[in-house]
Design a protein around this motif. Structure first.
Motif, mmCIF file in Angstrom:
data_model
loop_
_atom_site.group_PDB
_atom_site.id
_atom_site.type_symbol
_atom_site.label_atom_id
_atom_site.label_comp_id
_atom_site.label_asym_id
_atom_site.label_seq_id
_atom_site.Cartn_x
_atom_site.Cartn_y
_atom_site.Cartn_z
ATOM 1 N N VAL A 251 49.244 41.453 48.194
ATOM 2 C CA VAL A 251 49.693 40.460 47.206
ATOM 3 C C VAL A 251 50.569 41.157 46.185
ATOM 4 C CG1 VAL A 251 48.931 38.817 45.448
ATOM 5 C CG2 VAL A 251 47.461 39.332 47.377
ATOM 6 N N PHE A 252 51.639 40.487 45.743
ATOM 7 C CA PHE A 252 52.435 41.063 44.663
ATOM 8 C C PHE A 252 53.122 39.937 43.898
ATOM 9 C CE2 PHE A 252 55.698 44.114 42.953
ATOM 10 C CZ PHE A 252 54.779 44.917 42.310
ATOM 11 N N MET B 168 44.478 42.445 44.836
ATOM 12 C CA MET B 168 45.387 42.738 43.732
ATOM 13 C C MET B 168 45.085 44.115 43.138
ATOM 14 S SD MET B 168 45.479 39.019 41.836
ATOM 15 C CE MET B 168 45.458 39.821 40.242
ATOM 16 N N VAL C 203 46.355 46.860 45.491
ATOM 17 C CA VAL C 203 47.817 47.015 45.448
ATOM 18 C C VAL C 203 48.240 47.677 44.135
ATOM 19 C CG1 VAL C 203 50.004 45.748 45.328
ATOM 20 C CG2 VAL C 203 48.291 45.119 47.038
#
Lengths: 218, 218
Positions: free
Chosen positions: A75-76, A114, A117
């Motif tokens: 996720v970004f 999240m 990452v």
């Protein structure tokens, strides 16, 4: 945290699909090499990588610092100070950040991804900072090591052995830095299996070519 | 992500307490100014700040880069490449990272707090990288701005107005950098309310003292 904490794997795409949360996401197909987001991006969205591979990097004039590679399930956000580029053909699923709040609440596993990452990005950011902050002292250490090995190294089956006769503190004084900095840089070289430090005053070069390449890269 | 995403506040300490998850944590009281963890730390634990305030920073020789201030309810790890120092008297709750996995699984909100803390660290890391990577070009831009304002600035109620007669691209060429870099640096100055850019070819200095202080700090 940053990489030291095993965050437990979850398959985000499967989890979102089975919770029927993917309907609100918009698909976008990206050609290889396309820069999809920049620090000047206006939209504020969150995206999940469905397939392919993205590179997150900072770019200043002719300098570029890669902070992460994102892969399926990562996720970004579109709204960062980094550039995001497709390394290969990639498919992403986009949703406005405001809508993503609800997703986080319905599926708490999302925030683990999240954190993973962000931890990776942080780790590489710190490496980048070290590289920039240490540039000069690294070069002096590299020169010192190469010179010492050339002058006083003795061949052995394990590699070129050098009896330093100097403590880390002595080397630090010689090079004009601190014991801590020498330790950090030597530890990096040990981790990369370029050198070994069997005891306080002995160094072994396991990979002289790599040491020379490292020096020339500085 | 890093600060752009509102992560929804949870009170981690309350949540852990009411889920009876705090029993396994060990309390530790830290005097003001104590450095409690360093990059050389052997233990691998996670801690929650119960009260007080900690500073997370990188340190290389005489350079120090603050990455975050941690406050009550924040989560962090002992096993990073940063130093952690108590800014004031602080109490933390420690648990081995291996045990913390179970906490994350029982209380998914924990990973949101982790993502928030990591996001803040990442944001400040990127600021640090920009500072290091941009050092020279910042100085050239600062000199250019101060010189331009001194030579061609006109007093007005809003501040010193300069009709640049130059596009960002022209300035970039003049200074020897790219349009993107100029934009990034000017945007920073605009955010800090030092300058204003009412249109493409006009700049207003709102705070000349701040601009001079910024130049002298580079």
């Amino acid at each position: 945290m940053s990489g030291n904490m095993q965050l437990g794997q979850i398959n985000l795409l499967d989890a979102l699909a089975s919770a029927d949360l993917l309907r609100t996401f918009k698909r976008r197909q990206i050609e290889r090499k396309t820069i999809i987001f920049t620090p000047f991006e206006q939209s504020n969205s969150v995206f999940i990588i469905k397939s392919g591979r993205l590179r997150v990097f900072l770019s200043y004039d002719d300098k570029e610092f890669t902070l992460a590679f994102l892969e399926a399930g990562d996720v970004f956000s579109t709204h960062t100070r980094a550039y995001v580029q497709a390394v290969e053909e990639t498919e992403i699923l986009l949703t406005p950040t405001s809508a993503f709040q609800a997703t986080i609440e319905s599926l708490p596993g999302v925030s683990l991804v999240m954190a993973k990452v962000l931890g990776d990005l942080l780790k590489n950011s710190i490496t980048t900072i070290e590289g920039l902050a240490f540039k000069d002292v690294r070069r002096r250490i590299a020169d010192f090591l190469v010179q010492t090995f050339e002058e006083r190294g003795e061949e052995s089956p394990a590699g070129v052995v050098v009896k330093l006769g100097l403590s880390t503190e002595d080397i630090a004084l010689l090079i004009g830095t601190t014991r801590q900095t020498i330790s950090l840089i030597l530890n990096d070289l040990i981790k990369e299996e370029i050198i070994e430090k069997p005891n306080r005053r002995t160094l072994i070069v396991r990979d002289l070519a790599a040491l020379l390449a490292w020096r020339d890269s500085l």
